[in-house]
Design an enzyme around this catalytic site. Structure first.
Site, short mmCIF file in Angstrom:
data_model
loop_
_atom_site.label_atom_id
_atom_site.label_comp_id
_atom_site.label_asym_id
_atom_site.label_seq_id
_atom_site.Cartn_x
_atom_site.Cartn_y
_atom_site.Cartn_z
N SER A 189 0.84 -1.20 0.00
CA SER A 189 0.00 0.00 0.00
C SER A 189 0.88 1.25 0.00
O SER A 189 1.67 1.45 -0.91
CB SER A 189 -0.96 -0.04 1.19
OG SER A 189 -1.98 0.92 1.07
N ASP A 350 -9.85 -3.95 -5.14
CA ASP A 350 -9.05 -2.94 -4.45
C ASP A 350 -9.06 -1.66 -5.28
O ASP A 350 -8.82 -1.70 -6.48
CB ASP A 350 -7.62 -3.45 -4.27
CG ASP A 350 -6.71 -2.47 -3.57
OD1 ASP A 350 -7.21 -1.49 -2.98
OD2 ASP A 350 -5.48 -2.68 -3.61
N HIS A 380 -7.75 -5.30 -0.58
CA HIS A 380 -6.68 -4.49 0.00
C HIS A 380 -6.35 -4.97 1.42
O HIS A 380 -7.24 -5.11 2.26
CB HIS A 380 -7.08 -3.02 0.04
CG HIS A 380 -5.92 -2.12 0.33
ND1 HIS A 380 -5.06 -1.68 -0.66
CD2 HIS A 380 -5.45 -1.60 1.49
CE1 HIS A 380 -4.14 -0.92 -0.12
NE2 HIS A 380 -4.34 -0.86 1.18
#
Length: 414
Positions: A189, A350, A380
């Site tokens: 991320s 995501d 995610h």
């Protein structure tokens, strides 16, 4: 009578939380019962944030800071697991956790790991179990970096910390039994953003440091230029673990915009009103052109108003020196040639899915060796769900991690 009242209150509370936390999930998502639990907790927190804001205690966006870690223990939790030597240290003035094989008679390959959390949340302790497993499975020394966080320390503070630690490892790694010729970076991320930026910067700068051998980017956030890519539109609320709105908040914090006006700034970013039309038509706009996405993802299925023409000059003036900076947005780099081989992990469900697709394509076009891992049914955060009290680590995350471990092994054997 009192006992019956308490039981009734408990039942009402449980039912109420179930109603608030329930969310219909899209068809095809992996292990929906696990996702439903995570989404439920997320929705309950969001409801709490709304109530807190209604009562005058902060706003919904800034209340995200309530999720920051509690004070750390002296010894990381994984130090008790036994397979590795796990210690806290400070490298280049940055706190880290170092995971080392117990065999100190030889030098080992190494990973510099950058945690996720939108540059605002998270820490090496949050990722302790995930990173411990990474070190065990890859048989490497892992240095997990506790970089400074926004909003107190916006861009470029986090990336500078990551660069400082990585440079130290490449220069003085032998202090931790590291073979400095076999070092790579990993992040997920926001940490994937930092890993990509570190790999790009160390490739382009002139130094006598050994080159990085690989980069592993798990569902990375790679640009804030276009917040209306199909994945941002279609997946905003379908799996509300990470939403488009929340990414607007994270980017506003990371850009250093005034936290007192966070709702305003994050809304402008999320609605794509932070960049003027002539900039969108520049070469940078080509980097986020949907024609570079896989055919089935080039068109959003949901329809939302296009507000980009109503751009906010006031916001753009504050961020124009940041928005196309490759250290902030690696996808905006004019040249990606020469960066280390990359494992790019994208998840089907995501909002950051398209960022990963676009970056992998650009790396391939630049002649970089790329392994694109498409996490079918994934969402995610699926590599780090083990941080929860209950085991919520989905198969999609396990498969992605296994692929990353194999990729690292294959690169290091070359």
């Amino acid at each position: 009578m009192v006992l019956k009242g308490l039981v009734l209150l408990l039942c009402v509370t449980v039912v109420g939380l179930a109603i608030v936390g329930y969310h219909p999930l899209p068809e095809g998502i992996g292990e929906p019962h696990k996702v439903q639990f995570i989404v439920g907790v997320s929705k309950i927190f969001r409801a709490f944030s709304r109530l807190k804001a209604y009562l005058g205690y902060g706003d919904r966006q800034s209340n995200i800071l309530l999720l920051r870690d509690s004070p750390k223990t002296t010894v990381p939790e994984s130090a008790a697991y036994g397979a590795l030597k796990v210690t806290r240290a400070e490298i280049a003035g940055v706190p880290v956790i170092v995971y080392q094989p117990k065999d100190e008679s030889t030098l080992h390959p190494a990973i510099v790991f950058f945690h996720g959390g939108g540059w605002v949340l998270g820490s090496p302790d949050t990722y302790d179990k995930t990173v411990y497993l990474y070190a065990v499975q890859t048989r490497t020394v892992v240095v997990s970096v506790g970089y400074r966080l926004a909003p107190e320390h916006p861009f470029p503070a986090p990336i500078q910390d990551c660069l400082d630690v990585t440079r130290f490892v490449l220069k003085h790694g032998s202090e931790y039994n590291i073979d400095v010729s076999k070092v790579g970076v990993v992040g997920d991320s926001a940490g994937g953003n930092l890993a990509a930026a570190v790999a790009l910067k160390l490739t382009t700068e002139k130094s006598d440091l050994p080159p990085l051998r690989f980069q592993v980017l798990h569902y990375p956030a790679l640009q804030a230029f276009d917040m209306r890519l199909p994945s941002y539109v279609d997946l905003n609320e379908s799996v509300p673990i990470l939403t488009s709105n929340l990414m607007g908040v994270f980017y506003a914090f990371y850009m250093g915009l005034d936290p007192q006006n966070l709702t305003y700034y994050s809304t402008v970013i999320n609605e794509n009103r932070h960049i003027p039309p002539h900039v969108r038509k520049s070469a940078f706009g080509e980097f986020v052109n949907v024609k570079h996405l896989p055919a089935q993802y080039q068109t959003a299925h949901e329809t939302i108003p296009d507000l980009s023409a109503q751009y906010d000059q006031h916001v753009y003036e504050q961020i124009k020196h940041i928005i196309t900076d490759p250290l902030f947005s690696p996808l905006m780099a004019l040249d990606l040639a020469g960066v280390p081989p990359a494992f790019v992990h994208v998840c089907e469900f995501d909002v950051l899915r398209d960022d990963g697709f676009l970056y992998a394509r650009r790396l391939q076009n630049a002649g970089v060796k790329v392994h694109l891992h498409f996490g079918k049914g994934g969402y995610h955060g699926d590599i780090s769900s083990r941080m929860w009290i209950v085991d919520l680590h989905p198969k999609s995350g396990q498969v992605a991690l296994a692929g990353a471990y194999a990729f690292i092994d294959s690169v290091l054997k070359q």
